[in-house]
Write an enzyme that holds these catalytic residues in place. Structure first.
Site, PDB file in Angstrom:
ATOM      1  N   SER A  83    -103.086  60.657  26.909  1.00 14.07           N
ATOM      2  CA  SER A  83    -102.271  60.062  27.548  1.00 14.07           C
ATOM      3  C   SER A  83    -100.958  59.052  27.452  1.00 14.07           C
ATOM      4  O   SER A  83    -100.304  58.926  28.583  1.00 14.07           O
ATOM      5  CB  SER A  83    -103.729  58.863  28.215  1.00 14.07           C
ATOM      6  OG  SER A  83    -105.028  59.571  28.333  1.00 14.07           O
ATOM      7  N   ARG A 133     -97.682  59.877  29.111  1.00 11.58           N
ATOM      8  CA  ARG A 133     -96.532  58.797  30.360  1.00 11.58           C
ATOM      9  C   ARG A 133     -94.989  58.776  29.488  1.00 11.58           C
ATOM     10  O   ARG A 133     -94.022  58.661  29.963  1.00 11.58           O
ATOM     11  CB  ARG A 133     -97.699  57.303  30.064  1.00 11.58           C
ATOM     12  CG  ARG A 133     -98.979  57.276  30.694  1.00 11.58           C
ATOM     13  CD  ARG A 133     -99.590  56.562  30.979  1.00 11.58           C
ATOM     14  NE  ARG A 133    -100.839  56.537  31.770  1.00 11.58           N
ATOM     15  CZ  ARG A 133    -101.907  57.275  31.823  1.00 11.58           C
ATOM     16  NH1 ARG A 133    -101.480  58.731  31.310  1.00 11.58           N
ATOM     17  NH2 ARG A 133    -103.022  57.127  32.937  1.00 11.58           N
ATOM     18  N   SER A 141    -110.001  55.314  38.742  1.00 17.74           N
ATOM     19  CA  SER A 141    -109.126  56.274  38.023  1.00 17.74           C
ATOM     20  C   SER A 141    -107.655  56.247  37.303  1.00 17.74           C
ATOM     21  O   SER A 141    -107.549  56.142  38.339  1.00 17.74           O
ATOM     22  CB  SER A 141    -109.216  57.258  38.828  1.00 17.74           C
ATOM     23  OG  SER A 141    -108.269  58.674  38.263  1.00 17.74           O
ATOM     24  N   ASP A 173    -114.518  60.976  29.493  1.00 13.97           N
ATOM     25  CA  ASP A 173    -113.645  62.115  28.595  1.00 13.97           C
ATOM     26  C   ASP A 173    -114.593  62.293  27.606  1.00 13.97           C
ATOM     27  O   ASP A 173    -114.819  63.638  26.441  1.00 13.97           O
ATOM     28  CB  ASP A 173    -112.005  62.014  27.750  1.00 13.97           C
ATOM     29  CG  ASP A 173    -111.598  61.735  29.107  1.00 13.97           C
ATOM     30  OD1 ASP A 173    -111.680  62.643  30.290  1.00 13.97           O
ATOM     31  OD2 ASP A 173    -110.204  62.137  28.878  1.00 13.97           O
ATOM     32  N   LYS A 183    -113.264  67.167  36.191  1.00 19.82           N
ATOM     33  CA  LYS A 183    -112.009  67.581  34.724  1.00 19.82           C
ATOM     34  C   LYS A 183    -112.663  69.107  35.591  1.00 19.82           C
ATOM     35  O   LYS A 183    -112.366  69.840  35.567  1.00 19.82           O
ATOM     36  CB  LYS A 183    -113.559  66.980  33.793  1.00 19.82           C
ATOM     37  CG  LYS A 183    -113.751  65.794  34.369  1.00 19.82           C
ATOM     38  CD  LYS A 183    -112.720  64.764  33.744  1.00 19.82           C
ATOM     39  CE  LYS A 183    -113.073  63.234  33.993  1.00 19.82           C
ATOM     40  NZ  LYS A 183    -111.699  62.435  34.546  1.00 19.82           N
TER      41      LYS A 183
HETATM   42  C1  S3P Z   1    -106.676  60.468  32.275  1.00 12.97           C
HETATM   43  C2  S3P Z   1    -107.544  59.723  32.411  1.00 12.97           C
HETATM   44  C3  S3P Z   1    -108.655  60.277  33.539  1.00 12.97           C
HETATM   45  C4  S3P Z   1    -108.918  61.423  31.847  1.00 12.97           C
HETATM   46  C5  S3P Z   1    -108.462  62.512  32.151  1.00 12.97           C
HETATM   47  C6  S3P Z   1    -106.308  61.734  31.189  1.00 12.97           C
HETATM   48  C7  S3P Z   1    -105.232  59.800  32.257  1.00 12.97           C
HETATM   49  O1  S3P Z   1    -109.259  61.129  34.098  1.00 12.97           O
HETATM   50  O2  S3P Z   1    -109.959  62.357  32.368  1.00 12.97           O
HETATM   51  O3  S3P Z   1    -108.982  63.119  30.923  1.00 12.97           O
HETATM   52  O4  S3P Z   1    -104.146  60.052  31.086  1.00 12.97           O
HETATM   53  O5  S3P Z   1    -104.835  58.636  33.042  1.00 12.97           O
HETATM   54  P1  S3P Z   1    -108.900  60.427  35.613  1.00 12.97           P
HETATM   55  O6  S3P Z   1    -108.214  58.853  35.992  1.00 12.97           O
HETATM   56  O7  S3P Z   1    -108.872  60.865  37.359  1.00 12.97           O
HETATM   57  O8  S3P Z   1    -110.714  59.795  35.615  1.00 12.97           O
END
Ligand code: S3P
Length: 424
Positions: free
Chosen positions: A20, A24, A164, A312, A339
């Site tokens: 993540s 970003r 989310s 996750d 997912k």
């Molecule tokens: C993520 C957010 C999650 C996660 C994904 C990565 C992110 O999804 O399941 O693997 O980097 O923002 P959601 O925000 O859609 O639940």
């Protein structure tokens, strides 16, 4: 990939960088002023999709190993891409980038692999349209390919129907290009890496409880990013140590942002011996080393606010529950069905194939092991889903006989060196 039962696991390792944060850092570095140096970048297919999309949008990005240098072009410096933006398997790339592209004065088209083209995108199109965006699904099925045309955006107040971080971040990105304030309310807190990074870059963004407020108008200034190890990758080794008799594993430099640590709490509540040591802060994110040893686990119930903080990790959590005494119940996790695969379906079918007593529910599952520790090997239907493949590879280490992971190559989405680290 055939995996047999393994004895004691003893390891001291560093897992790859957080997925993540890596996404970003590249996206925000691209629209910041100045140069962003990223160290510990996750060199895996999903994050490479983000680099390739940002390069197609005219950003110069140098990349060697886990070091990435992004030459930011500022909020309005992206260029119209010459072709379609390919997000591969990455929901994060598709959803977050859509937020940025909605604010551009050129059109773009985003797509990805067969899994991405089935994942729900209405969840971002609805708030983006409320902001004035011109975004549509090419096949009118709520999925990618997505077409985004220029428009003028305005701030909104939006209550997310489901927690989310991807949707929250998409709206935050679009809000940087909007007239007026945007306020986002979440039902439970999802990961907040976007908010932290934007604050560090000088954006006018505030988080209070479940509310994020963004006032546009500030330029972003590049900051260097030190990416911590991904707790989602560390979780596989925590589980391997917990369920394999006599084991002890130390995982170094793992990110423990409180919006990501649900898995540690859940496994400790099951009786897991897990210690967090050498706690420190690097580039605005908490990190530590995690020591885990084999434990007699017992079943627990998981529901409510903890779910987004381990969403996750629920596949590997299910494996731990299958080696725990008693009953484990997971509720409020319907998101798992949307997912990279329908993870409730695949967790249930594959654990059943290994001999576990598990029943699927619409929003979770119930595992009832009554003290049995006798899973056996099976052919795993992994659905080309990296986290399902890695979870069942860990399950195989304590199961009798042999387990076959049908698409082992899919681990390259988040952890290309996974089998080497697990099996060496
Ligand atoms: C993520 C957010 C999650 C996660 C994904 C990565 C992110 O999804 O399941 O693997 O980097 O923002 P959601 O925000 O859609 O639940």
């Amino acid at each position: 990939m055939i995996i047999g039962k393994k004895g004691t696991i003893r390891k001291d390792l560093i897992v790859p960088g957080d997925k993540s944060i890596s996404h970003r850092a590249v996206m925000l570095g691209s629209i910041a002023n100045g140069v962003t140096h990223i160290s510990g970048f996750l060199n895996a297919d999903d994050c490479l999709s983000t680099i390739s999309c940002m390069r197609s949008l005219g950003v110069k990005i140098e990349h060697e190993g886990d070091e990435v240098t992004v030459h930011g072009v500022g909020l309005y410096g992206l260029k119209e891409p010459s072709g379609v933006l390919d997000c591969g398997n990455s929901g994060t790339t598709t959803r977050l980038l859509s937020g940025i592209l909605s604010g551009m004065d050129f059109s773009s088209r985003l797509t990805g692999d067969s899994s991405i083209r089935k994942r729900p995108m209405e969840r971002i199109m609805t708030p983006l349209r409320l902001m004035g965006a011109d975004i549509s699904s090419e096949n009118d099925n709520g999925c990618a390919p997505l077409i985004i045309n220029p428009s003028s955006l305005h701030g909104i107040t939006y209550d997310l129907p489901v927690s989310s971080s991807q949707v929250k971040s998409c709206i935050i990105f679009a809000s940087l290009y909007s007239n007026g304030r945007t306020i986002i309310n979440e039902p439970s807190l999802s990961r907040d890496h976007t908010e932290r990074m934007l604050k560090a870059m000088g954006a006018d963004i505030r988080s209070e409880g479940l509310t994020v407020t963004v006032d546009p108008g500030k330029e972003l200034n590049a900051v260097d990013v030190v990416v911590p190890g991904d707790i989602s990758s560390a979780a596989f080794f925590m589980a391997a140590a917990l369920i394999t008799e006599g084991s002890r594993v130390v995982i170094r430099n793992v990110g423990i942002n409180p919006t990501r640590t649900g898995i540690i709490k859940a496994l400790q509540d099951m009786g897991g011996n897990i210690d967090l040591i050498n706690k420190r802060v690097a580039a605005g994110e908490e990190i530590c080393d995690i020591e885990v040893s084999y434990s007699d686990l017992h079943g627990i119930e998981l529901s409510g606010d903890i779910i987004p903080t381990l969403i996750d990790e629920l596949p590997i959590f299910a494996i731990c529950a299958a080696y725990a005494k008693g009953t484990t119940i997971v509720k409020d996790a319907k998101e798992l069905r949307y997912k990279e695969s329908d993870r409730i379906g695949l967790i249930t079918r594959n654990l059943k194939a290994m001999g576990a007593d598990i029943e699927a529910r619409e929003d979770g599952f119930i595992i009832n092991q009554n003290g049995k520790r006798d899973l056996h090997g099976a052919v795993i239907e992994d659905g080309n889903d990296h986290r399902i493949a890695m979870s069942f590879a860990v399950a195989a280490l304590s199961a009798d006989g042999e387990t076959e992971i049908v698409h082992p190559e899919c681990v390259s989405i988040s952890y290309p060196g996974f089998f080497k680290d697990l099996l060496s």
